[in-house]
Design an enzyme around this catalytic site. Structure first.
Site, PDB file in Angstrom:
ATOM      1  CE1 TYR A  79      -3.070  -2.179  -7.202  1.00 63.70           C
ATOM      2  CE2 TYR A  79      -3.570  -1.361  -9.408  1.00 63.70           C
ATOM      3  CZ  TYR A  79      -2.747  -1.383  -8.295  1.00 63.70           C
ATOM      4  OH  TYR A  79      -1.618  -0.615  -8.272  1.00 63.70           O
ATOM      5  CG  ASP A  93       4.847   4.379  -2.164  1.00 66.53           C
ATOM      6  OD1 ASP A  93       4.236   5.310  -2.724  1.00 66.53           O
ATOM      7  OD2 ASP A  93       4.581   3.177  -2.344  1.00 66.53           O
ATOM      8  N   GLY A 126       0.840  -1.191   0.000  1.00 68.07           N
ATOM      9  CA  GLY A 126       0.000   0.000   0.000  1.00 68.07           C
ATOM     10  C   GLY A 126       0.868   1.231   0.000  1.00 68.07           C
ATOM     11  CB  ALA A 127       0.867   4.271  -2.096  1.00 67.63           C
TER      12      ALA A 127
END
Length: 335
Positions: free
Chosen positions: A106, A259, A37-38
């Site tokens: 996704y 990130d 997850g970013a």
């Protein structure tokens, strides 16, 4: 500049499945389970760099959700504000190695995190934070999530309770065709600190854009950081512009590097407000992600980081050409 204090990262983290790097998804007999997850990547790197940080999100009340919370919490991130949704599942991401790159599939429609909305901003941890970090990924998940991001960015810079940073983080697979460019430009131009890659700016807003052109398109953020891949990054601030080259790095997988850069830059900014040093710490942190197949890799030790940040511009130029020193053994952990 953000005030010194805790950071809150808001966004979805999924369970992630991937075959071994040398195997195809179609033929692999086993898949490695991690998390991805970013915003939680940013949170975990901030924790690695000694910044008090919490992660706000929602997961399903299921085994994958418990694994996600445990993994992010084990990195030193406060996960007490993460909601467990009894009716919606934890999102899932599947990586498919494909030639020189990796395709990502996704499975996050109707996920617990996609039901988040502006109510997240009323949480005590968010209201008391010095900095709230968001990304364009969250804006793409659902109308309520887009409303969350828009609401966080609605007050003009200088009139918020806390600073808000926004990473454009364009994920084309999450957007309906033709919708991302205008939405992301509007959101990016509202933030106090905005991160965007030159390549994604070119994909979104024009193939011939230069770094200076991006600033013209996004004139309002007091601090805009344009990342130009392995070449370097430029920060546009109200009192000047700085460009710092990126150290040469052997890339194992680029996923998570953006990130990591955002976390390093924000940590550097919170340390002393020095923008060139913050850009250096962004590059150092991104380098740790580039060297591993997971989204998060091991950072150099504190003394090495201090030495790298204290280099003269000339010494950094030499380092950029030679590459960063080894960070230690690769981490085979969560992302």
């Amino acid at each position: 500049m953000p005030a010194v204090g805790p950071v809150v990262c808001v966004g979805e983290t999924m369970a992630a499945l991937a075959p071994a790097p040398a195997e195809s998804l179609e033929m692999a007999e086993g898949l490695r389970l991690s998390v991805a997850g970013a915003e939680s990547n940013v949170a975990m790197y901030l924790a690695d760099l000694g910044v008090p940080v919490s992660w706000q999100s929602a997961v399903g009340d299921d085994a994958l959700g418990r694994r996600v919370i445990a993994a992010v919490g084990a990195a030193g991130v406060d996960v007490s504000g993460v909601r467990r949704d009894p009716d919606r599942p934890t999102g899932l991401m599947v990586k498919e190695p494909a030639g020189a790159g990796t395709r990502v599939h996704y499975y996050r429609g109707g996920s617990a995190a996609s039901a988040m909305g502006p109510e997240v901003l009323a949480d005590a941890a968010v209201r008391s934070a010095a900095l709230v970090h968001l990304s364009g990924v969250t804006a793409a998940l659902s109308p309520s999530c887009r409303n969350l991001v828009t609401r966080a960015l609605t007050p003009p810079p200088g009139e918020r309770r806390q600073s808000v940073s926004f990473d454009v983080n364009h994920r084309a697979a999450l957007w309906q065709p033709g919708t991302a460019a205008d939405v992301l430009r509007d959101l990016a131009d509202r933030a106090d600190i905005t991160f965007v890659g030159l390549d994604e700016a070119q994909d979104l807003w024009g193939a011939d854009l230069t770094t200076d052109d991006v600033r013209k398109l996004l004139p309002h953020p007091p601090l805009l950081v344009v990342k130009d891949g392995g070449r370097g990054a430029t920060a546009f601030a109200e009192d000047g512009t700085w460009t710092v080259p990126a150290p040469r790095t052997e890339v194992v997988e680029p996923v998570g590097a953006g990130d990591a850069f955002a976390a390093g830059f924000l940590a550097g900014l919170l340390r002393d407000g020095d923008i060139p040093r913050a850009l250096r710490l962004g590059h150092i942190t991104a380098g740790s992600a580039l060297k591993v197949t997971a989204d998060r890799g091991p950072l150099p030790d504190d003394s090495t980081i201090r030495r790298l940040l204290a280099m003269t511009p000339g010494e950094w130029e030499i380092l950029a050409a030679d590459g960063l020193p080894p960070s230690g053994a690769a981490e085979d952990g969560t992302a």
